[in-house]
Write an enzyme that holds these catalytic residues in place. Structure first.
Site, PDB file in Angstrom:
ATOM      1  N   LYS A 117       0.839  -1.205   0.000  1.00 14.19           N
ATOM      2  CA  LYS A 117       0.000   0.000   0.000  1.00 14.19           C
ATOM      3  C   LYS A 117       0.875   1.257   0.000  1.00 14.19           C
ATOM      4  CE  LYS A 117      -2.954  -0.006   3.387  1.00 14.19           C
ATOM      5  NZ  LYS A 117      -3.738   0.213   4.624  1.00 14.19           N
ATOM      6  N   LYS A 129       3.800  -2.851  10.883  1.00 16.65           N
ATOM      7  CA  LYS A 129       2.514  -2.862  11.583  1.00 16.65           C
ATOM      8  C   LYS A 129       2.746  -3.400  12.982  1.00 16.65           C
ATOM      9  CE  LYS A 129      -1.810  -1.938  10.564  1.00 16.65           C
ATOM     10  NZ  LYS A 129      -2.386  -1.127   9.480  1.00 16.65           N
ATOM     11  N   ASP A 169      -4.704   2.502  14.227  1.00 20.21           N
ATOM     12  CA  ASP A 169      -5.464   1.522  13.450  1.00 20.21           C
ATOM     13  C   ASP A 169      -6.670   1.203  14.353  1.00 20.21           C
ATOM     14  OD1 ASP A 169      -4.934  -0.328  10.855  1.00 20.21           O
ATOM     15  OD2 ASP A 169      -5.889  -1.585  12.350  1.00 20.21           O
TER      16      ASP A 169
END
Ligand code: GLU
Length: 449
Positions: A117, A129, A169
């Site tokens: 992405k 992440k 997130d």
């Protein structure tokens, strides 16, 4: 069924073997490898086993204990994660998820998706992440703060504005970023604004960052619709979720003249034929941190709440899943196609199962995969890093204009790549190939590291 090119089969087999039991990670890798057959046919050097396997192997995986004390004085233990997936294009960049189902496989799928992405944004950011199996629901502000401080006490040694830059997130918003930034600042005795993004505006945040993922996803779908000379105007739209991404997706759809008739949370969904009142959802979710059932209670007879059941049974022209991975199944996709859906844009990461994606593609539905459609959030994080580096702060209009251009470019890059590789209109293929080629080129240039 997955069909990967035979040259890629041993690579997939090796990735599956090395990462047993990590279903979501397998799913994300399979989808990408399925798209790469045309790339290796055109550029046989990419079949080079080591490069793709290297891309699927995170550079570094950190797992740590997060001890904290709850309001009753009891000691609690959670598990913290940070997967530094790929830094060929820039410092690791990607959010932190606090959700009870978080495990290493989920963080790896998210890190892999994030790497590709971020490449699609064409900004100087690698992929990473992290997160924890901590469940913020029902926790007091004090508990959240102590958890965030403990989490950062361990994580801080792996971060830096040129090393690894987390953001939010699911379960991590402005409040949590503030607590983590405060702890990072205290531990390092440095005001290193660019070490986290999604910060509050008074201490180095970017305007439009909060809105960016939802606005960006809507811009992406707007561009897809435009290729068919269509628009959101007068369309019925269903948006799943009711968190930050869903709220700002709904807001932008309304600005484009669309009517959002349903949204949801993990317990159920609300249908409001007059159009979801977004200000009310904001009040319920952001201010009150309550469940979406509250919406129907406050609206009385004009809206209704369905506990359980599928939001995708609600007929619509455009569907935007903005909740969580694998929330939209093959059965849901069939219902949407039967009801005449024309476009689907993934605001969440991998919300559609592989079967659902196949059904949409076969039915000729415009389908915007998450790694392209929801890239506006991380792209605006990169704009936040840029503002922090230059000690500048841009206006909302300036920042949103940059976001709109970035989303248009991502759309066009995916569409052109799909066309170049003989699959016009296939945004899954376009996104996977365009992002892969960019990361692979940088990895090749940097040598075997
Ligand atoms: N968590 C968001 C995503 O999935 C944003 C990450 C970021 O801003 O670094 O892309």
């Amino acid at each position: 069924m997955v069909h990967v090119d035979e040259k890629l089969e041993p690579i997939l087999a090796e990735v599956l073997r090395r990462n047993p039991g990590e279903e979501e990670f397998h799913q994300a890798v399979k989808e990408v490898l399925e798209s790469l057959g045309r790339v290796v046919a055109k550029h046989p050097r990419y079949a080079n086993h080591a490069l793709i396997v290297r891309l699927c192997e995170p550079e570094r995986q950190i797992i740590f204990r997060v001890p904290w004390v709850d309001d009753s004085g009891q000691v609690r233990i959670n598990r913290g994660f940070r997967v530094q997936f790929n830094s060929a294009l820039g410092p690791y960049k990607g959010g932190l998820r606090f959700h009870p189902l978080v495990n290493i496989g989920i963080i790896k799928f998210l890190g892999f998706e994030q790497t590709l992405k971020n490449a699609l944004t064409c900004m100087p950011i690698g992929g990473g992440k992290g997160g924890s199996d901590f469940n913020p629901r029902g926790r007091s502000v004090g508990e959240i703060m102590r958890f965030c401080q403990s989490f950062m006490t361990e994580l801080h040694r792996y971060l830096g504005e040129d090393i690894d830059v987390p953001a939010g997130d699911i379960g991590v918003g402005g409040r949590e970023i503030g607590f983590m930034f405060g702890q990072y600042k205290r531990l390092t005795n440095r005001y290193e604004a660019g070490v986290l993004t999604g910060k509050g505006l008074v201490y180095g945040g970017s305007r439009a960052r909060t809105e960016a993922t939802g606005y960006g996803a809507t811009y992406f779908v707007h561009s897809m619709l435009a290729t068919k000379k269509q628009s959101f105007d007068g369309r019925r739209v269903v948006v799943s979720g009711s968190g930050n991404v869903a709220i700002h997706t709904m807001e932008k759809i309304a600005a484009f003249g669309g009517k959002v008739v349903a949204c949801s949370d993990s317990n159920g969904h609300v249908i409001d034929e007059q159009g979801i009142n977004i200000a009310l959802v904001k009040e319920i979710k952001e201010d009150g941190r309550e469940r979406i059932a509250e919406y129907a209670r406050l609206k009385g007879a004009r809206a209704h709440y369905i506990e359980g059941g599928s939001i995708w049974d609600v007929p619509c022209d455009v569907a935007m899943p903005c909740a969580i991975q694998n929330e939209l199944t093959g059965k849901d996709a069939r219902a949407l196609v039967r009801n005449g859906v024309v476009a689907v844009g993934e605001g969440a990461n991998m919300p559609c199962t592989p079967e659902a994606v196949r059904i949409f593609r076969e039915a000729g539905v415009l389908f915007g995969p998450g790694k392209a459609a929801n890239a506006g959030g991380v792209a605006t994080s990169a704009l936040e890093m840029q503002q922090n580096a230059s000690r500048d702060s841009w206006t909302f209009e300036q920042t949103e204009a940059r976001l709109a251009t970035i989303m248009r470019n991502i759309h066009d890059r995916c569409a052109e790549t799909a066309r170049d590789y003989g699959a016009p209109g296939d945004y899954v293929l376009g996104a996977n190939i365009a992002s892969f080629v960019r990361v692979a080129e940088a990895m090749e240039a940097l040598g075997v590291i």
